[in-house]
Design a protein around this motif. Sequence first.
Motif, mmCIF file in Angstrom:
data_model
loop_
_atom_site.group_PDB
_atom_site.id
_atom_site.type_symbol
_atom_site.label_atom_id
_atom_site.label_comp_id
_atom_site.label_asym_id
_atom_site.label_seq_id
_atom_site.Cartn_x
_atom_site.Cartn_y
_atom_site.Cartn_z
ATOM 1 N N LYS A 139 0.848 -1.203 0.000
ATOM 2 C CA LYS A 139 0.000 0.000 0.000
ATOM 3 C C LYS A 139 0.877 1.245 0.000
ATOM 4 N N PHE A 140 0.987 1.876 -1.170
ATOM 5 C CA PHE A 140 1.758 3.106 -1.270
ATOM 6 C C PHE A 140 0.994 4.245 -0.582
ATOM 7 N N PRO A 141 1.676 5.078 0.187
ATOM 8 C CA PRO A 141 1.002 6.159 0.928
ATOM 9 C C PRO A 141 0.743 7.379 0.038
ATOM 10 N N ASP A 142 -0.129 8.262 0.490
ATOM 11 C CA ASP A 142 -0.387 9.515 -0.223
ATOM 12 C C ASP A 142 0.845 10.416 -0.210
ATOM 13 N N ASN A 143 1.485 10.505 0.939
ATOM 14 C CA ASN A 143 2.691 11.314 1.072
ATOM 15 C C ASN A 143 3.908 10.411 0.920
ATOM 16 N N LEU A 144 4.368 10.299 -0.310
ATOM 17 C CA LEU A 144 5.406 9.322 -0.639
ATOM 18 C C LEU A 144 6.794 9.903 -0.415
ATOM 19 N N THR A 145 7.627 9.190 0.288
ATOM 20 C CA THR A 145 9.038 9.519 0.427
ATOM 21 C C THR A 145 9.851 8.337 -0.079
ATOM 22 N N GLU A 146 11.129 8.591 -0.348
ATOM 23 C CA GLU A 146 11.963 7.523 -0.917
ATOM 24 C C GLU A 146 12.025 6.321 0.028
ATOM 25 N N TRP A 147 11.832 5.136 -0.534
ATOM 26 C CA TRP A 147 11.821 3.911 0.261
ATOM 27 C C TRP A 147 13.107 3.126 0.036
ATOM 28 N N SER A 148 13.322 2.129 0.888
ATOM 29 C CA SER A 148 14.605 1.428 0.948
ATOM 30 C C SER A 148 15.007 0.798 -0.377
ATOM 31 N N ASN A 149 14.061 0.143 -1.063
ATOM 32 C CA ASN A 149 14.388 -0.574 -2.297
ATOM 33 C C ASN A 149 14.486 0.329 -3.524
ATOM 34 N N PHE A 150 14.145 1.605 -3.374
ATOM 35 C CA PHE A 150 14.098 2.503 -4.532
ATOM 36 C C PHE A 150 15.450 2.587 -5.224
ATOM 37 N N ARG A 151 16.515 2.831 -4.440
ATOM 38 C CA ARG A 151 17.843 2.856 -5.053
ATOM 39 C C ARG A 151 18.870 2.054 -4.253
ATOM 40 N N GLY A 152 18.493 1.613 -3.081
ATOM 41 C CA GLY A 152 19.398 0.818 -2.254
ATOM 42 C C GLY A 152 18.841 -0.581 -2.050
ATOM 43 N N ASN A 153 19.233 -1.212 -0.977
ATOM 44 C CA ASN A 153 18.703 -2.514 -0.569
ATOM 45 C C ASN A 153 18.657 -3.503 -1.741
ATOM 46 N N LYS A 154 17.481 -4.033 -2.082
ATOM 47 C CA LYS A 154 17.390 -5.043 -3.140
ATOM 48 C C LYS A 154 17.743 -4.478 -4.520
ATOM 49 N N GLN A 155 17.422 -3.210 -4.744
ATOM 50 C CA GLN A 155 17.781 -2.588 -6.022
ATOM 51 C C GLN A 155 19.290 -2.661 -6.242
ATOM 52 N N MET A 156 20.059 -2.204 -5.275
ATOM 53 C CA MET A 156 21.503 -2.195 -5.413
ATOM 54 C C MET A 156 22.076 -3.618 -5.402
ATOM 55 N N GLU A 157 21.481 -4.476 -4.585
ATOM 56 C CA GLU A 157 21.967 -5.850 -4.500
ATOM 57 C C GLU A 157 21.870 -6.553 -5.854
ATOM 58 N N TYR A 158 20.705 -6.470 -6.488
ATOM 59 C CA TYR A 158 20.515 -7.182 -7.748
ATOM 60 C C TYR A 158 21.226 -6.500 -8.913
#
Length: 224
Positions: A139-158
Amino acid sequence: WLRTFEQAVRKRAVDECFMGLSSGYDSGAISKQLINLGTNFKAFVTYNNENKEVLDKRLEYIPNVQVSTMDEDLWQGYYDFLKGKINDVALKDIASMGVAYMFETAKEEGRKVCISGQGGDEIISDYALFPKQSTFKGKFPDNLTEWSNFRGNKQMEYLTALEEIAELYGIEIRYPFLDTDLVQEYLWLTADLKNKNYKAPLFEYLTLNKVPFDENVKKGFRPI
């Protein structure tokens, strides 16, 4: 978003490119758009952990396909080759050996460009179906801020794993889902639209283009 996705694939498509095809949303959309563009490409398929019925329907309209399986000896051979050449996290991922096999096969055929679905899970769904590694839990929120997987975490890992393996075989990887304009179009969608369906923009694309897919299903790539 739909128009920008088509443009994102168009910018990266080149004849003799290749991709891994699963029964999931991301590769289903990319493969269909490559066909819509008239691109001469090859799809590498393994049936392990995939929906066979969905894959069979997709293979009916994709002209160049290689269906492969890896036995334990082949998998171990790639593991031994990659050991010490890629990072430990990537080496522990069972999928890395399947990626290496695909890249080596493509290289032998003179194919140098891979079209990847990386970024679809990290941006469009934030792994909604895998709550332990998701910030928003579907569930994406109305007030969206950058989340962990956006550029780090699993994104960077893969991304790191893919690029390290690709470097070994001289393969260039192109990422339609990480297209700056496409990412921005997704961010601009309202929370209601983001939450309308699992991977809502891709749901719309697959439905409009009559691409068979498993609704609300996410399976990891398992080459063996």
